[in-house]
Scaffold this active site. Structure first.
Site, PDB file in Angstrom:
ATOM      1  N   GLY A   1       0.795  -1.241   0.000  1.00 47.40           N
ATOM      2  CA  GLY A   1       0.000   0.000   0.000  1.00 47.40           C
ATOM      3  C   GLY A   1       0.819   1.278   0.000  1.00 47.40           C
ATOM      4  O   GLY A   1       0.263   2.373   0.088  1.00 47.40           O
TER       5      GLY A   1
ATOM      6  N   ASN B   1      -2.424  -6.903  -2.981  1.00 52.16           N
ATOM      7  CA  ASN B   1      -1.963  -6.082  -4.095  1.00 52.16           C
ATOM      8  C   ASN B   1      -0.457  -6.142  -4.336  1.00 52.16           C
ATOM      9  O   ASN B   1      -0.001  -5.921  -5.450  1.00 52.16           O
ATOM     10  CB  ASN B   1      -2.386  -4.627  -3.833  1.00 52.16           C
ATOM     11  CG  ASN B   1      -1.643  -3.655  -4.704  1.00 52.16           C
ATOM     12  OD1 ASN B   1      -1.958  -3.497  -5.892  1.00 52.16           O
ATOM     13  ND2 ASN B   1      -0.624  -3.000  -4.153  1.00 52.16           N
TER      14      ASN B   1
ATOM     15  N   TYR C   1       6.018 -13.833 -14.251  1.00 54.98           N
ATOM     16  CA  TYR C   1       4.944 -12.901 -13.880  1.00 54.98           C
ATOM     17  C   TYR C   1       3.575 -13.429 -14.359  1.00 54.98           C
ATOM     18  O   TYR C   1       2.599 -13.442 -13.600  1.00 54.98           O
ATOM     19  CB  TYR C   1       5.240 -11.534 -14.501  1.00 54.98           C
ATOM     20  CG  TYR C   1       4.300 -10.438 -14.074  1.00 54.98           C
ATOM     21  CD1 TYR C   1       4.390  -9.890 -12.793  1.00 54.98           C
ATOM     22  CD2 TYR C   1       3.335  -9.936 -14.944  1.00 54.98           C
ATOM     23  CE1 TYR C   1       3.527  -8.872 -12.399  1.00 54.98           C
ATOM     24  CE2 TYR C   1       2.474  -8.927 -14.557  1.00 54.98           C
ATOM     25  CZ  TYR C   1       2.577  -8.386 -13.285  1.00 54.98           C
ATOM     26  OH  TYR C   1       1.720  -7.384 -12.897  1.00 54.98           O
ATOM     27  N   ALA C   2       3.530 -13.884 -15.623  1.00 53.65           N
ATOM     28  CA  ALA C   2       2.259 -14.388 -16.165  1.00 53.65           C
ATOM     29  C   ALA C   2       1.788 -15.613 -15.384  1.00 53.65           C
ATOM     30  O   ALA C   2       0.593 -15.768 -15.090  1.00 53.65           O
ATOM     31  CB  ALA C   2       2.423 -14.730 -17.642  1.00 53.65           C
TER      32      ALA C   2
HETATM   33  P1  NAP Z   1       4.664  -0.726  -7.473  1.00 52.87           P
HETATM   34  O1  NAP Z   1       4.374   0.697  -7.769  1.00 52.87           O
HETATM   35  O2  NAP Z   1       5.996  -1.282  -7.838  1.00 52.87           O
HETATM   36  O3  NAP Z   1       4.404  -0.960  -5.895  1.00 52.87           O
HETATM   37  C1  NAP Z   1       4.569  -2.252  -5.371  1.00 52.87           C
HETATM   38  C2  NAP Z   1       4.119  -2.289  -3.929  1.00 52.87           C
HETATM   39  O4  NAP Z   1       4.260  -3.630  -3.451  1.00 52.87           O
HETATM   40  C3  NAP Z   1       4.966  -1.412  -3.017  1.00 52.87           C
HETATM   41  O5  NAP Z   1       4.150  -0.897  -1.993  1.00 52.87           O
HETATM   42  C4  NAP Z   1       5.985  -2.419  -2.446  1.00 52.87           C
HETATM   43  O6  NAP Z   1       6.517  -2.041  -1.180  1.00 52.87           O
HETATM   44  C5  NAP Z   1       5.094  -3.635  -2.299  1.00 52.87           C
HETATM   45  N1  NAP Z   1       5.859  -4.890  -2.250  1.00 52.87           N
HETATM   46  C6  NAP Z   1       6.634  -5.452  -3.219  1.00 52.87           C
HETATM   47  N2  NAP Z   1       7.197  -6.591  -2.779  1.00 52.87           N
HETATM   48  C7  NAP Z   1       6.788  -6.749  -1.504  1.00 52.87           C
HETATM   49  C8  NAP Z   1       7.048  -7.717  -0.489  1.00 52.87           C
HETATM   50  N3  NAP Z   1       7.851  -8.773  -0.709  1.00 52.87           N
HETATM   51  N4  NAP Z   1       6.461  -7.565   0.710  1.00 52.87           N
HETATM   52  C9  NAP Z   1       5.651  -6.507   0.964  1.00 52.87           C
HETATM   53  N5  NAP Z   1       5.365  -5.552   0.058  1.00 52.87           N
HETATM   54  C10 NAP Z   1       5.938  -5.674  -1.159  1.00 52.87           C
HETATM   55  O7  NAP Z   1       3.601  -1.693  -8.155  1.00 52.87           O
HETATM   56  P2  NAP Z   1       2.174  -1.370  -8.824  1.00 52.87           P
HETATM   57  O8  NAP Z   1       2.408  -1.079 -10.254  1.00 52.87           O
HETATM   58  O9  NAP Z   1       1.401  -0.434  -7.989  1.00 52.87           O
HETATM   59  O10 NAP Z   1       1.514  -2.820  -8.793  1.00 52.87           O
HETATM   60  C11 NAP Z   1       0.632  -3.232  -7.767  1.00 52.87           C
HETATM   61  C12 NAP Z   1       0.010  -4.565  -8.172  1.00 52.87           C
HETATM   62  O11 NAP Z   1      -0.672  -4.419  -9.416  1.00 52.87           O
HETATM   63  C13 NAP Z   1       1.050  -5.681  -8.391  1.00 52.87           C
HETATM   64  O12 NAP Z   1       0.527  -6.905  -7.937  1.00 52.87           O
HETATM   65  C14 NAP Z   1       1.213  -5.707  -9.896  1.00 52.87           C
HETATM   66  O13 NAP Z   1       1.645  -6.957 -10.362  1.00 52.87           O
HETATM   67  C15 NAP Z   1      -0.209  -5.382 -10.345  1.00 52.87           C
HETATM   68  N6  NAP Z   1      -0.277  -4.842 -11.691  1.00 52.87           N
HETATM   69  C16 NAP Z   1       0.330  -3.673 -12.020  1.00 52.87           C
HETATM   70  C17 NAP Z   1       0.228  -3.208 -13.315  1.00 52.87           C
HETATM   71  C18 NAP Z   1       0.856  -1.914 -13.751  1.00 52.87           C
HETATM   72  O14 NAP Z   1       0.785  -1.583 -14.939  1.00 52.87           O
HETATM   73  N7  NAP Z   1       1.463  -1.150 -12.868  1.00 52.87           N
HETATM   74  C19 NAP Z   1      -0.458  -3.944 -14.284  1.00 52.87           C
HETATM   75  C20 NAP Z   1      -1.050  -5.138 -13.910  1.00 52.87           C
HETATM   76  C21 NAP Z   1      -0.972  -5.581 -12.606  1.00 52.87           C
HETATM   77  P3  NAP Z   1       7.960  -1.260  -1.083  1.00 52.87           P
HETATM   78  O15 NAP Z   1       7.722   0.109  -1.628  1.00 52.87           O
HETATM   79  O16 NAP Z   1       8.311  -1.265   0.351  1.00 52.87           O
HETATM   80  O17 NAP Z   1       8.899  -2.052  -1.941  1.00 52.87           O
END
Ligand code: NAP
Length: 251
Positions: free
Chosen positions: A13, A91, A156-157
């Site tokens: 978050g 998430n 990832y997929a």
């Molecule tokens: P993001 O901006 O990279 O943020 C990722 C978040 O996940 C950060 O809060 C991070 O915390 C946390 N996180 C990562 N690894 C973790 C772990 N091992 N334990 C606890 N927290 C962890 O990603 P986003 O783009 O918002 O994506 C959020 C979700 O949507 C993901 O599941 C992603 O696969 C999915 N998604 C994203 C997209 C896109 O285009 N962005 C498209 C499809 C699906 P820290 O900041 O502390 O690292």
């Protein structure tokens, strides 16, 4: 206020989509606990921004979602404190792209552990409390990559396809206890996760999207809040694609 007094747990978050989800719930009256992994500064910024708007019931918790012991301990602590949990949003996620032929097995495992196994850990930890409440909402973050992967996204997929199967199966198991389980499948969203690909090909990506823009974190948060709301009480086991039409294949 759709979520007045609701107790909500959101993983990942602190940034991107998860941050927009936390903000959405907090602004609609919920008490929100969210998880971050390593970026404490980003997490503190979420808490202080919302506190500045008067939303003081938002707390940040460090937890590696890929570590089951940490997940179990955090969920137990929160449920002790709150006495219930109304909504879980799984998430947190990462990417570690690379072609399969040369993919480092460590990158395969890291993505599966963070994106898929974590969802199992959290769902398992909240299931009993939600079953005794006879109510609960779980929303999992999948991706259009589950069905339409790009090259280099095998890990990832696979993780996001796994999330979809888990979502559907849990919906069949938990429906009789008043718990709904759904997933959102975002397309290209403007977050840190997509910086590299946006820098390389943003104009091309926009051309492939019928709505001609990338998604904003709020677009995904809106869908997530809907699936967690009373309005969605008869929806379960569904994958809601939010991609501006990217996967329609009409262009
Ligand atoms: P993001 O901006 O990279 O943020 C990722 C978040 O996940 C950060 O809060 C991070 O915390 C946390 N996180 C990562 N690894 C973790 C772990 N091992 N334990 C606890 N927290 C962890 O990603 P986003 O783009 O918002 O994506 C959020 C979700 O949507 C993901 O599941 C992603 O696969 C999915 N998604 C994203 C997209 C896109 O285009 N962005 C498209 C499809 C699906 P820290 O900041 O502390 O690292």
């Amino acid at each position: 206020m759709r979520f007045e007094g609701k107790k909500v747990l959101v993983t990942g978050g602190s940034r991107g989509i998860g941050r927009a989800v936390v903000e959405g719930f907090a602004r609609e009256g919920a008490e929100v606990a969210f998880i971050y992994n390593s970026n404490k500064e980003a997490a503190e910024d979420v808490v202080s921004t919302l506190a500045g708007e008067g939303h003081k019931a938002v707390t940040a918790h460090q937890c590696d979602v890929s570590d089951q012991a940490q997940v179990d301990a955090l969920v137990e602590k929160l449920i002790d404190q709150w006495d219930r949990l109304d909504i879980l949003v799984n998430n947190a996620g990462i990417v570690k792209d690379g072609l399969l032929a040369t993919m480092d097995p460590a990158n395969w495992l890291a993505v599966i552990n963070t994106n898929l196994n974590s969802v199992f850990y959290f769902c398992r930890a909240v299931t009993r409390p939600m079953m005794s409440q006879r109510a609960g909402r779980i929303v999992n973050m999948s991706s259009v990559a589950a069905e339409f992967p790009n090259q280099g996204q095998a890990n990832y997929a696979a993780s996001k396809g796994g999330v979809q199967g888990l979502t559907r199966c849990m919906a069949t198991e938990l429906g009789r206890r008043g718990i709904t389980v759904n997933a959102v499948a975002p397309g290209f969203i403007e977050t840190d996760m997509t910086v590299a690909v946006r820098n390389a090909a943003e104009a091309e990506i926009k051309k492939a999207i019928p709505l001609r823009r990338l998604g904003k974190p709020e677009d995904i948060a809106n869908a997530t809040l809907f699936l967690a709301s009373d309005e969605a009480s008869y929806i379960t086991g569904q994958i809601l694609t939010v991609d501006g039409g990217l996967t329609l294949g009409g262009i």
